[in-house]
Design an enzyme around this catalytic site. Structure first.
Site, PDB file in Angstrom:
ATOM      1  N   ASN A  10      78.144  26.822  13.261  1.00 20.92           N
ATOM      2  CA  ASN A  10      79.034  27.731  12.538  1.00 20.92           C
ATOM      3  C   ASN A  10      79.195  29.085  13.262  1.00 20.92           C
ATOM      4  OD1 ASN A  10      79.977  29.643  10.635  1.00 20.92           O
ATOM      5  ND2 ASN A  10      79.282  28.361   8.949  1.00 20.92           N
ATOM      6  N   GLU A  37      70.606  17.137   8.914  1.00 23.01           N
ATOM      7  CA  GLU A  37      70.239  17.755   7.629  1.00 23.01           C
ATOM      8  C   GLU A  37      69.886  16.637   6.664  1.00 23.01           C
ATOM      9  OE1 GLU A  37      72.729  20.813   6.037  1.00 23.01           O
ATOM     10  OE2 GLU A  37      73.374  21.475   8.025  1.00 23.01           O
ATOM     11  N   ASP A  65      69.562  27.738   7.031  1.00 20.14           N
ATOM     12  CA  ASP A  65      70.390  26.941   6.147  1.00 20.14           C
ATOM     13  C   ASP A  65      70.680  27.790   4.923  1.00 20.14           C
ATOM     14  OD1 ASP A  65      71.433  24.122   6.274  1.00 20.14           O
ATOM     15  OD2 ASP A  65      70.790  24.220   4.184  1.00 20.14           O
ATOM     16  N   HIS A 167      72.869  37.642   1.900  1.00 17.99           N
ATOM     17  CA  HIS A 167      71.713  36.736   1.934  1.00 17.99           C
ATOM     18  C   HIS A 167      71.260  36.508   3.378  1.00 17.99           C
ATOM     19  CE1 HIS A 167      75.558  34.936   2.351  1.00 17.99           C
ATOM     20  NE2 HIS A 167      75.110  33.745   2.663  1.00 17.99           N
ATOM     21  N   ARG A 168      72.222  36.217   4.266  1.00 22.26           N
ATOM     22  CA  ARG A 168      71.862  35.938   5.662  1.00 22.26           C
ATOM     23  C   ARG A 168      71.279  37.177   6.319  1.00 22.26           C
ATOM     24  NH1 ARG A 168      75.952  33.943   6.628  1.00 22.26           N
ATOM     25  NH2 ARG A 168      75.152  31.866   6.225  1.00 22.26           N
TER      26      ARG A 168
HETATM   27  P1  ITT Z   1      74.943  24.852  10.453  1.00 18.72           P
HETATM   28  O1  ITT Z   1      75.429  24.181  11.682  1.00 18.72           O
HETATM   29  O2  ITT Z   1      74.152  26.099  10.740  1.00 18.72           O
HETATM   30  O3  ITT Z   1      74.225  23.923   9.506  1.00 18.72           O
HETATM   31  P2  ITT Z   1      76.944  24.981   8.314  1.00 18.72           P
HETATM   32  O4  ITT Z   1      78.234  25.729   8.186  1.00 18.72           O
HETATM   33  O5  ITT Z   1      76.957  23.487   8.173  1.00 18.72           O
HETATM   34  O6  ITT Z   1      76.271  25.418   9.718  1.00 18.72           O
HETATM   35  P3  ITT Z   1      75.000  25.122   6.126  1.00 18.72           P
HETATM   36  O7  ITT Z   1      74.536  23.726   6.378  1.00 18.72           O
HETATM   37  O8  ITT Z   1      73.965  26.181   5.970  1.00 18.72           O
HETATM   38  O9  ITT Z   1      75.965  25.640   7.297  1.00 18.72           O
HETATM   39  O10 ITT Z   1      75.987  25.059   4.897  1.00 18.72           O
HETATM   40  C1  ITT Z   1      76.214  26.107   4.088  1.00 18.72           C
HETATM   41  C2  ITT Z   1      77.565  26.029   3.434  1.00 18.72           C
HETATM   42  O11 ITT Z   1      77.681  27.207   2.698  1.00 18.72           O
HETATM   43  C3  ITT Z   1      78.723  25.988   4.437  1.00 18.72           C
HETATM   44  O12 ITT Z   1      79.830  25.348   3.849  1.00 18.72           O
HETATM   45  C4  ITT Z   1      79.035  27.439   4.652  1.00 18.72           C
HETATM   46  O13 ITT Z   1      80.412  27.637   4.950  1.00 18.72           O
HETATM   47  C5  ITT Z   1      78.665  28.029   3.299  1.00 18.72           C
HETATM   48  N1  ITT Z   1      78.095  29.349   3.541  1.00 18.72           N
HETATM   49  C6  ITT Z   1      76.908  29.614   4.145  1.00 18.72           C
HETATM   50  N2  ITT Z   1      76.743  30.930   4.299  1.00 18.72           N
HETATM   51  C7  ITT Z   1      77.850  31.502   3.792  1.00 18.72           C
HETATM   52  C8  ITT Z   1      78.276  32.822   3.692  1.00 18.72           C
HETATM   53  O14 ITT Z   1      77.574  33.836   4.191  1.00 18.72           O
HETATM   54  N3  ITT Z   1      79.444  33.063   3.134  1.00 18.72           N
HETATM   55  C9  ITT Z   1      80.193  32.053   2.664  1.00 18.72           C
HETATM   56  N4  ITT Z   1      79.890  30.765   2.732  1.00 18.72           N
HETATM   57  C10 ITT Z   1      78.701  30.488   3.297  1.00 18.72           C
END
Ligand code: ITT
Length: 189
Positions: A10, A37, A65, A167-168
């Site tokens: 991401n 995952e 995550d 949060h992040r």
């Molecule tokens: P990884 O490769 O790091 O796993 P990912 O986008 O698949 O990237 P996650 O598995 O952590 O990330 O999934 C989290 C979901 O929540 C994903 O759809 C993100 O777009 C959303 N999300 C995570 N952090 C967010 C944020 O700061 N603001 C908005 N949406 C968020």
């Protein structure tokens, strides 16, 4: 300068992690890789499994995550946030929340491997789900999340404002403080 490799698919996360760690003197190298995952009930289990799949990467490695948790929906979409968003987008959430409490929180669990040890850091931000999507900043659920005390969504503000409270940022700042302390100790030892 300390270096950390951040592994994620991401680009939005990578941008935020880099900006948050810069003040700690930590330089972030981003590797774009899909990590397995498992169907797990907690973010902690998911990050541990993600981190195991980065064993081939030398030096300190950071993964995280995150999820959007809505208590009136039993915490859904939570650990299924990415999957749910890919398939359904926002509409089912708006429909489900028409008659339910709109409170929600984002949670990040970051996992840092240094040498043979793993350290976990958590960060939360509380708020509510908006009635409609607004804004084009950020990514994922940002256009529908209004932090407590704000009158707009994360999607409506520039990155610095989100990074001040997200949060992040909270989880990753803890990792940054940890790395800075460790570095200071190794210099005075
Ligand atoms: P990884 O490769 O790091 O796993 P990912 O986008 O698949 O990237 P996650 O598995 O952590 O990330 O999934 C989290 C979901 O929540 C994903 O759809 C993100 O777009 C959303 N999300 C995570 N952090 C967010 C944020 O700061 N603001 C908005 N949406 C968020």
């Amino acid at each position: 300068m300390r270096r950390v490799t951040f592994v994620s698919t991401n680009p939005g996360k990578a941008r935020e992690v880099r900006a948050v760690l810069r003040p700690y003197g930590v330089e972030v190298r981003w590797i774009r890789r899909t990590l397995p995952e498992p169907q797990a009930e907690t973010l902690e289990e998911v990050v541990r499994s993600k981190l195991r799949a980065t064993r081939d990467i030398p030096g300190p490695v950071l993964v995280e995550d995150s999820g959007l948790f809505i208590p009136s929906l039993g915490g859904f979409p939570g650990v299924y946030s990415a999957h749910f968003l890919r398939i359904w987008k926002f509409r089912p959430i708006f429909e489900l929340l028409e008659r339910r409490n709109r409170r929600a929180y984002f949670r990040t669990v970051a996992a840092l491997r240094v040498g043979r040890r793993t350290y976990l850091f958590r960060g939360d931000v509380h708020g509510t789900i908006a009635r409609r999507a607004a804004g084009s900043h950020g990514f994922g659920y940002d256009p529908i999340f209004i932090p407590t005390g704000w009158d707009r969504t994360f999607g409506q503000v520039p990155a610095e404002r989100k990074n001040a409270i997200s949060h992040r940022a909270r989880a990753v700042r803890r990792a940054g403080e940890f790395l800075a302390r460790r570095h200071a100790r190794s210099r005075t030892a």
